[in-house]
Each structure stands twice: as structure tokens, then as C-alpha cells.
Design an enzyme around this catalytic site. Structure first.
Site, PDB file in Angstrom:
ATOM      1  N   ASP A   1      -4.053  -6.556   5.510  1.00 23.98           N
ATOM      2  CA  ASP A   1      -5.062  -7.391   6.175  1.00 23.98           C
ATOM      3  C   ASP A   1      -5.019  -8.822   5.652  1.00 23.98           C
ATOM      4  O   ASP A   1      -5.475  -9.743   6.314  1.00 23.98           O
ATOM      5  CB  ASP A   1      -6.463  -6.809   5.945  1.00 23.98           C
TER       6      ASP A   1
ATOM      7  N   PHE B   1      -4.859   3.757  14.451  1.00 30.20           N
ATOM      8  CA  PHE B   1      -5.126   4.675  13.348  1.00 30.20           C
ATOM      9  C   PHE B   1      -6.171   4.019  12.464  1.00 30.20           C
ATOM     10  O   PHE B   1      -6.275   2.785  12.439  1.00 30.20           O
ATOM     11  CB  PHE B   1      -3.857   4.921  12.519  1.00 30.20           C
TER      12      PHE B   1
ATOM     13  N   LYS C   1     -14.385   0.807  14.801  1.00 33.56           N
ATOM     14  CA  LYS C   1     -13.054   0.187  14.767  1.00 33.56           C
ATOM     15  C   LYS C   1     -12.371   0.316  16.124  1.00 33.56           C
ATOM     16  O   LYS C   1     -11.734  -0.614  16.614  1.00 33.56           O
ATOM     17  CB  LYS C   1     -12.218   0.879  13.681  1.00 33.56           C
TER      18      LYS C   1
ATOM     19  N   ASN D   1       0.857  -1.196   0.000  1.00 30.86           N
ATOM     20  CA  ASN D   1       0.000   0.000   0.000  1.00 30.86           C
ATOM     21  C   ASN D   1       0.890   1.242   0.000  1.00 30.86           C
ATOM     22  O   ASN D   1       2.109   1.129   0.141  1.00 30.86           O
ATOM     23  CB  ASN D   1      -0.942  -0.031   1.214  1.00 30.86           C
TER      24      ASN D   1
ATOM     25  N   LYS E   1      11.335 -16.890  -8.357  1.00 37.46           N
ATOM     26  CA  LYS E   1      10.509 -16.073  -9.249  1.00 37.46           C
ATOM     27  C   LYS E   1       9.678 -16.969 -10.164  1.00 37.46           C
ATOM     28  O   LYS E   1      10.208 -17.896 -10.793  1.00 37.46           O
ATOM     29  CB  LYS E   1      11.407 -15.151 -10.086  1.00 37.46           C
TER      30      LYS E   1
ATOM     31  N   LYS F   1     -11.251  -2.987  18.288  1.00 37.92           N
ATOM     32  CA  LYS F   1      -9.837  -3.260  18.612  1.00 37.92           C
ATOM     33  C   LYS F   1      -9.490  -2.837  20.037  1.00 37.92           C
ATOM     34  O   LYS F   1      -8.339  -2.900  20.445  1.00 37.92           O
ATOM     35  CB  LYS F   1      -8.931  -2.569  17.587  1.00 37.92           C
TER      36      LYS F   1
HETATM   37  O1  PMT Z   1       2.856   6.376   6.390  1.00 36.18           O
HETATM   38  P1  PMT Z   1       2.278   7.660   5.808  1.00 36.18           P
HETATM   39  O2  PMT Z   1       2.547   7.802   4.310  1.00 36.18           O
HETATM   40  O3  PMT Z   1       2.685   8.899   6.587  1.00 36.18           O
HETATM   41  O4  PMT Z   1       0.691   7.556   5.922  1.00 36.18           O
HETATM   42  C1  PMT Z   1       0.100   7.544   7.195  1.00 36.18           C
HETATM   43  C2  PMT Z   1      -1.046   6.535   7.265  1.00 36.18           C
HETATM   44  C3  PMT Z   1      -2.174   6.954   6.341  1.00 36.18           C
HETATM   45  C4  PMT Z   1      -0.560   5.127   6.886  1.00 36.18           C
HETATM   46  C5  PMT Z   1      -1.501   6.532   8.773  1.00 36.18           C
HETATM   47  O5  PMT Z   1      -1.907   7.822   9.130  1.00 36.18           O
HETATM   48  C6  PMT Z   1      -2.642   5.550   8.999  1.00 36.18           C
HETATM   49  O6  PMT Z   1      -3.804   5.866   8.851  1.00 36.18           O
HETATM   50  N1  PMT Z   1      -2.295   4.298   9.406  1.00 36.18           N
HETATM   51  C7  PMT Z   1      -3.238   3.180   9.581  1.00 36.18           C
HETATM   52  C8  PMT Z   1      -3.623   2.626   8.241  1.00 36.18           C
HETATM   53  C9  PMT Z   1      -4.451   1.392   8.357  1.00 36.18           C
HETATM   54  O7  PMT Z   1      -3.958   0.347   8.028  1.00 36.18           O
HETATM   55  O8  PMT Z   1      -5.624   1.516   8.885  1.00 36.18           O
HETATM   56  P2  PMT Z   1      -6.605   0.232   9.108  1.00 36.18           P
HETATM   57  O9  PMT Z   1      -7.941   0.834   9.251  1.00 36.18           O
HETATM   58  O10 PMT Z   1      -6.416  -0.770   8.030  1.00 36.18           O
HETATM   59  O11 PMT Z   1      -6.104  -0.411  10.455  1.00 36.18           O
HETATM   60  C10 PMT Z   1      -6.600   0.020  11.713  1.00 36.18           C
HETATM   61  C11 PMT Z   1      -5.543  -0.106  12.774  1.00 36.18           C
HETATM   62  O12 PMT Z   1      -5.217  -1.503  12.988  1.00 36.18           O
HETATM   63  C12 PMT Z   1      -4.235   0.572  12.469  1.00 36.18           C
HETATM   64  O13 PMT Z   1      -3.763   1.125  13.683  1.00 36.18           O
HETATM   65  C13 PMT Z   1      -3.332  -0.554  11.989  1.00 36.18           C
HETATM   66  O14 PMT Z   1      -1.942  -0.273  12.270  1.00 36.18           O
HETATM   67  C14 PMT Z   1      -3.841  -1.719  12.820  1.00 36.18           C
HETATM   68  N2  PMT Z   1      -3.663  -3.039  12.189  1.00 36.18           N
HETATM   69  C15 PMT Z   1      -4.322  -3.347  11.034  1.00 36.18           C
HETATM   70  C16 PMT Z   1      -4.185  -4.605  10.478  1.00 36.18           C
HETATM   71  C17 PMT Z   1      -3.338  -5.552  11.127  1.00 36.18           C
HETATM   72  N3  PMT Z   1      -3.169  -6.779  10.623  1.00 36.18           N
HETATM   73  N4  PMT Z   1      -2.706  -5.223  12.254  1.00 36.18           N
HETATM   74  C18 PMT Z   1      -2.852  -3.991  12.793  1.00 36.18           C
HETATM   75  O15 PMT Z   1      -2.244  -3.695  13.837  1.00 36.18           O
END
Ligand code: PMT
Length: 400
Positions: free
Chosen positions: A277, A322, A336, A208, A287, A340
Site C-alpha cells: 500500500d 481478495f 472493502k 510481505n 547501497k 473497490k
Molecule cells: O500468495 P499466497 O502465499 O498464496 O497468499 C495468498 C494471499 C494471502 C496473498 C491472498 O489470498 C490474498 O489475500 N491476497 C490479497 C492480499 C491483500 O493485499 O489484501 P488487501 O486487503 O491489502 O488488498 C485488497 C485487494 O486490493 C486485493 O485484491 C489486492 O490485490 C488489491 N490491491 C491492494 C493494494 C494495491 N495497491 N493494489 C491492489 O490492487
């Protein structure tokens, strides 16, 4: 502030008149204050004003007859215990970020080892410009501390972020430098940053657009508050923040393992990484030739780091998540947060210009577990990170 040696630099911005109040109040508080000005600043406020308020000569040129010291820019740099540049104009920030030393203020800062606070002030459109934000990011990366400008009406009549912080805030930030205010001293903060890569084979992966900027800014902000910081980061092109333990990983599984091995004693965990995810169910060790490559890929879920930490949260621990969303944050982020079990979830709408992936700026809404919401206007990620760390620190303190 009694007996503290504070060097004030004034560059060319209308807010220079507010710096007179800063100098006056520092002197009243017992500080020794010396003032240096750029040529542009001397056109806005007379050096005589600062001379009267500081009760010291004011330095305005690099190559003048010395007022007090033989090599003034070096002597001033060595004299200062802390420096505050207020206002720091866009032009001044650009010259400082370029490493220039073409006037007394930039030359002194280049020679100085003391902590330096920068208080930017400019028109909101100028503050938003990528060039200005890149200069701020560069300067904070070098250890300069930025007192983020506030939002409101600026001198030219426009409204937005760009007003210099108020004198009381500038003095409070200087005081915090001297008292070594470090509310997170003795605390461990674990932060994830950047993207993960889920390889199909050694040369192909799912990922991503995360660059790690938000997570790295959080690591620097937590360090500045005195914390021991562990930054578990996916692949990025960013310089490692100084004074932070950096653990590079590639995949979601590696990030999960690295966090679980280190977050046991974490007082604060912040998940700023964009963790995949899903990952391919099968990863090839060599490869895959194009002719043999499948046109569809079977995926399996990765382990959710934040959700697992939420389910096993220790009393007193603070979890910050986040959420990168498109569209209505209020409809998605609180759910969310509950799922979590976070204490705070930072929602960013990544469709907004200047927010989310890759930008030096972000605009977010903070959602708290108790239902409160706080909108944080568009500003550089360093300032957003400082604010998030302040809120996480307050949550931690409320549990103690
Ligand atoms: O890195 P930059 O270019 O500065 O951009 C910043 C950002 C947009 C990446 C950042 O601000 C941000 O939003 N990060 C979270 C992105 C995200 O994956 O969101 P989510 O809604 O998919 O996940 C929710 C939360 O669960 C996040 O805190 C994520 O770190 C966490 N997560 C998600 C999936 C997973 N398998 N494990 C996790 O811990």
C-alpha cells in the site's frame, strides 16, 4: 459418453464401493470402461465386481500373464481417452507424486497422455497434512485434475473434508472432459499474484509473506476452464503455470503498469496479489552504507490497481478482489468490496492455522456485491481456486 474409452483406477480406500456405481453408470451411458486396481483396493472390493459391471477383465498386477495385451500398462494407457482414479488414497497420491510405477495403476498413469482425474478420499486429518497437500499441489502442477473431496462424515466416523466426491459429480467431470466444456473459451482473465517489493536501495526492500500460491492456483484453474490467462506476478519461487502468459514484476508501480497495459480487454480481473500500500518516497540508486542509513523512512501511497479498475469497470466485466484480514472478516471485507467496486471479494483470515500466506491450503469467505456470503472450508488452494473460478464464471454468464 457413448463410445468413450474410460479407464478407471481404484486404489485402497473404503470409498472404492462408490466407484462400482461410477463404473455401472458409465457403462449404462454407453462408455467403454476398463478397470485397474491396486493390491489394497482388491482387498476392499472384489475385482469380480468391477469385471461384472465393466464387462471387461480387471487389471490388478503389473507382471501377471497378459489378459488381453502384450505390454498391458502401455496398451491400457494408449487405449484410454480419459482416466479417473477413484478413490485416490493418500498412499496412492504419494506414489504418483514420486513418479513411481510399482503397480499396474501407477505404471499405466506414467505411460498415459490422456487427461487424468484424481478423486482423493481419506480421513480429514490425513487430507489436511502438509505432505498430502504438497503431493496434490505437485500433481496439479503437472496437469492432473483433482475432484476435490467433499465435507461430511467419513468411514472412520470423523467429520471434515475428505469424503470422495459423489459418483454423479465424478461422471459430470468426465463428461466435461469429453465435451471440452470450456465456459471461459474466448475470454481473457487477468490475475495478479505474489508480493511486491518496494526498494529502499538495491539491497533493501519492504515486502510481505505472499508466496503467489493462491494466485498461481487461480491462473491454472482459469486456464482449465478454457480462458486466455495473463498472470502478473511479483517475485515468487513457483514454477510458471503451463499455458499461461506470465508477466514478472517487482514493485507495485510495475504491477500497476503491467495490469493497466493488459486488462483493457479483460473479462475477469482477479487481484490475488498482496500489493504494497506504501512505498519509500525516495529510492537510492546505490547501497546506502549502514552508518549513513536513516532510522526512519518516509512513505508514500502506491496506486490501488483494483480500485482503479473498479472505478473504470466496463459493463459485463467481473472484478474479484481478495482481502487478507486478521479477525472478523464480516466487519471489514464487505466495506472493502464496496470501496473497490468488486463483484466478489474473497476474505481470508490470515491468522487462522492453514489459511492465507504461504500455506498450500486456504479457508475463505466469499462476499458478493449483492450481499450474499459463502463460506469455503479449509482445503488445498487448487480446490479453493477452482471454486472461485466457478463463481466468477457464473457472474460473467449472468451479465451476458
Ligand atoms: O500468495 P499466497 O502465499 O498464496 O497468499 C495468498 C494471499 C494471502 C496473498 C491472498 O489470498 C490474498 O489475500 N491476497 C490479497 C492480499 C491483500 O493485499 O489484501 P488487501 O486487503 O491489502 O488488498 C485488497 C485487494 O486490493 C486485493 O485484491 C489486492 O490485490 C488489491 N490491491 C491492494 C493494494 C494495491 N495497491 N493494489 C491492489 O490492487
Amino acid at each position: 459418453m457413448r463410445g468413450r474409452r474410460v479407464l478407471i483406477g481404484v486404489s485402497g480406500g473404503i470409498a472404492a464401493y462408490k466407484t462400482a456405481e461410477v463404473v455401472s453408470n458409465l457403462v449404462k451411458a454407453g462408455a467403454e470402461v476398463q478397470v485397474m486396481m491396486t493390491e489394497a483396493a482388491t482387498r476392499l472390493v472384489a475385482p469380480l465386481t468391477f469385471q461384472a459391471l465393466s464387462q471387461n477383465p480387471v487389471y490388478t498386477t503389473l507382471l501377471a500373464e497378459p489378459k488381453r495385451y502384450n505390454v498391458e500398462h502401455v496398451a491400457l494407457a494408449q487405449w484410454a481417452e480419459a482416466a479417473l482414479i477413484a478413490p485416490a488414497s493418500a498412499n496412492f497420491l504419494a506414489r504418483l507424486a514420486a513418479g513411481m510405477a510399482d503397480d499396474i495403476v501407477t505404471a499405466v498413469l506414467l505411460a498415459a497422455d490422456c487427461p487424468v482425474l484424481l478423486a482423493p478420499a481419506m480421513n480429514p486429518a490425513m487430507w489436511r497434512k502438509p505432505s498430502v497437500q504438497a503431493n496434490i499441489a505437485r500433481l496439479t502442477g503437472w496437469g492432473y485434475r483433482v475432484v476435490a473431496p467433499g465435507s461430511g462424515r467419513v468411514a472412520c466416523g470423523d467429520t471434515g473434508v475428505g469424503r470422495m466426491a459423489e459418483p454423479a459429480e465424478l461422471i459430470a467431470r468426465l463428461e466435461a472432459l469429453f465435451t471440452g466444456e470450456a465456459p471461459l473459451r474466448g475470454r481473457h482473465v487477468v490475475i495478479t499474484a505474489g508480493p511486491t517489493r518496494e526498494h529502499l536501495d538495491p539491497v533493501r526492500f519492504l515486502s510481505n509473506p505472499s508466496t503467489g500460491k493462491m494466485g498461481y492456483a487461480l491462473a491454472a484453474a482459469a486456464r482449465d476452464l478454457g480462458a486466455r490467462v495473463t498472470l502478473v506476478t511479483g517475485p515468487t519461487y513457483l514454477a510458471h503455470p503451463v499455458g499461461v502468459e506470465v508477466v514478472p514484476v517487482v514493485s507495485a508501480a510495475e504491477m500497476h503498469a503491467a495490469v493497466m497495459a493488459r486488462a483493457g480487454d479483460a473479462d475477469v480481473f482477479i487481484g490475488a496479489a498482496a500489493v504494497a500500500d506504501f512505498r519509500p518516497k525516495h529510492q537510492e540508486g546505490a547501497k546506502v552504507p549502514k552508518a549513513e542509513a536513516a532510522t526512519s523512512v518516509e512513505l508514500e501511497p502506491t496506486r490501488d490497481i483494483l480500485a482503479e479498475l473498479g472505478a473504470a469497470k466496463r459493463p459485463g466485466q467481473v472484478l474479484v478482489g481478495f482481502a487478507a484480514e486478521t479477525g472478523d472478516l464480516g466487519a471489514k471485507v464487505p466495506a472493502k468490496l464496496r470501496r473497490k467496486q468488486c463483484d466478489l471479494c474473497v476474505g481470508n483470515d490470515v491468522t487462522k492455522a492453514g489459511a492465507g500466506f504461504g500455506h498450500d491450503t486456504n479457508e475463505v469467505v466469499l462476499y458478493y456485491a449483492d450481499g450474499r456470503e459463502e463460506a469455503v472450508p479449509m482445503q488445498d488452494k487448487g480446490a479453493v481456486a477452482a471454486l472461485i473460478m466457478q463463481r466468477a464464471t457464473a457472474l460473467l454468464a449472468s451479465r451476458a
